[in-house]
Scaffold this motif. Structure first.
Motif, PDB file in Angstrom:
ATOM      1  N   LEU A 192       7.871  91.266 -56.252  1.00  0.00           N
ATOM      2  CA  LEU A 192       8.813  90.488 -57.054  1.00  0.00           C
ATOM      3  C   LEU A 192       8.382  90.452 -58.515  1.00  0.00           C
ATOM      4  O   LEU A 192       9.215  90.554 -59.430  1.00  0.00           O
ATOM      5  N   MET A 193       7.080  90.325 -58.755  1.00  0.00           N
ATOM      6  CA  MET A 193       6.582  90.333 -60.131  1.00  0.00           C
ATOM      7  C   MET A 193       6.814  91.688 -60.789  1.00  0.00           C
ATOM      8  O   MET A 193       7.161  91.755 -61.982  1.00  0.00           O
ATOM      9  N   LEU A 194       6.649  92.782 -60.046  1.00  0.00           N
ATOM     10  CA  LEU A 194       6.909  94.107 -60.593  1.00  0.00           C
ATOM     11  C   LEU A 194       8.381  94.278 -60.946  1.00  0.00           C
ATOM     12  O   LEU A 194       8.719  94.902 -61.960  1.00  0.00           O
ATOM     13  N   THR A 195       9.267  93.738 -60.117  1.00  0.00           N
ATOM     14  CA  THR A 195      10.700  93.823 -60.395  1.00  0.00           C
ATOM     15  C   THR A 195      11.054  93.080 -61.679  1.00  0.00           C
ATOM     16  O   THR A 195      11.808  93.577 -62.519  1.00  0.00           O
ATOM     17  N   ILE A 196      10.514  91.875 -61.832  1.00  0.00           N
ATOM     18  CA  ILE A 196      10.772  91.104 -63.057  1.00  0.00           C
ATOM     19  C   ILE A 196      10.215  91.824 -64.272  1.00  0.00           C
ATOM     20  O   ILE A 196      10.845  91.865 -65.337  1.00  0.00           O
ATOM     21  N   LEU A 197       9.034  92.424 -64.124  1.00  0.00           N
ATOM     22  CA  LEU A 197       8.429  93.164 -65.236  1.00  0.00           C
ATOM     23  C   LEU A 197       9.267  94.376 -65.612  1.00  0.00           C
ATOM     24  O   LEU A 197       9.435  94.698 -66.790  1.00  0.00           O
ATOM     25  N   THR A 198       9.815  95.066 -64.613  1.00  0.00           N
ATOM     26  CA  THR A 198      10.647  96.239 -64.866  1.00  0.00           C
ATOM     27  C   THR A 198      11.908  95.856 -65.622  1.00  0.00           C
ATOM     28  O   THR A 198      12.316  96.537 -66.567  1.00  0.00           O
TER      29      THR A 198
END
Length: 206
Positions: A192-198
């Motif tokens: 989820l953190m990677l998605t927000i970062l992307t």
């Protein structure tokens, strides 16, 4: 000179989504191509596949967990002890039932999200689903772990005896399932953190 009236979208251009020409370069994870859909993050796909596998393993291990032991009960000193078979099963505990159901739900959702990861319209629903899945996993792990600790140590204040000294194999399998599900919860959090970062990297609005 006429000032260009362009409202910033995710990539600073109207109509451009995650696949626009102004997309910034990603970090350590490679972004798969796809001009018609949402760019695929290789790390995100790997994390989601791990969540699918881990939640499936946790649900199956807990779902088949049972153990039968023969306990001797002495009714009177003059009578021989009675040997009574007693079974410990995951369905006898509401915490373990919730654990199995929660992991099964997260597994099904993650598999569906993995299949639709290239659909642009699925980005927001998948992120909301990931938040709900994260809450489900951590709450299920907490409930099952608390019940497991109670079986391991008992509770002298309310005179609840420990049972893991009798059902050792049952408790070991249950705790193994809890650990695997906890790993899946942390993987879901990282994903989820990677998605927000992307989304942040592909947006010039911020």
């Amino acid at each position: 000179m006429e000032t260009s009236r362009v409202k910033p979208g995710f990539n600073g251009v109207v109509g451009s989504g995650f696949d626009g020409s102004s997309r910034r370069a990603g970090g350590g994870c490679a972004m798969g191509g796809g001009g018609r859909g949402v760019p695929v993050d290789a790390c995100g796909v790997a994390m989601r596949a791990f969540v699918v596998a881990a939640t499936l393993v946790a649900a199956v291990v807990m779902g088949v967990d049972r153990q039968t032991r023969t306990i001797r009960i002495t009714l009177a000193d003059t009578l021989p002890p009675l040997e009574v078979p007693v079974t410990a099963k995951w369905s006898y505990s509401s915490a373990f039932v919730y654990f199995v159901v929660a992991n099964a739900m997260v597994c099904l959702f993650s598999a569906a999200a993995l299949a639709s990861c290239r659909r642009r319209g699925a980005v927001v629903p998948v992120m909301v689903g990931d938040l709900l899945a994260l809450a489900l996993l951590f709450s299920a792990v907490g409930a099952a772990a608390e019940f497991g600790i109670l079986g391991e140590r008992g509770n002298s204040h309310v005179r609840w005896a420990k049972v893991c000294n009798v059902y050792g194999a049952f408790c070991e399998r249950a705790m193994a399932a809890v650990i695997v599900s906890l790993l899946a919860a942390f993987a879901n959090l990282v994903m989820l953190m990677l998605t927000i970062l992307t989304i942040h990297k592909n947006s010039s609005f911020y």
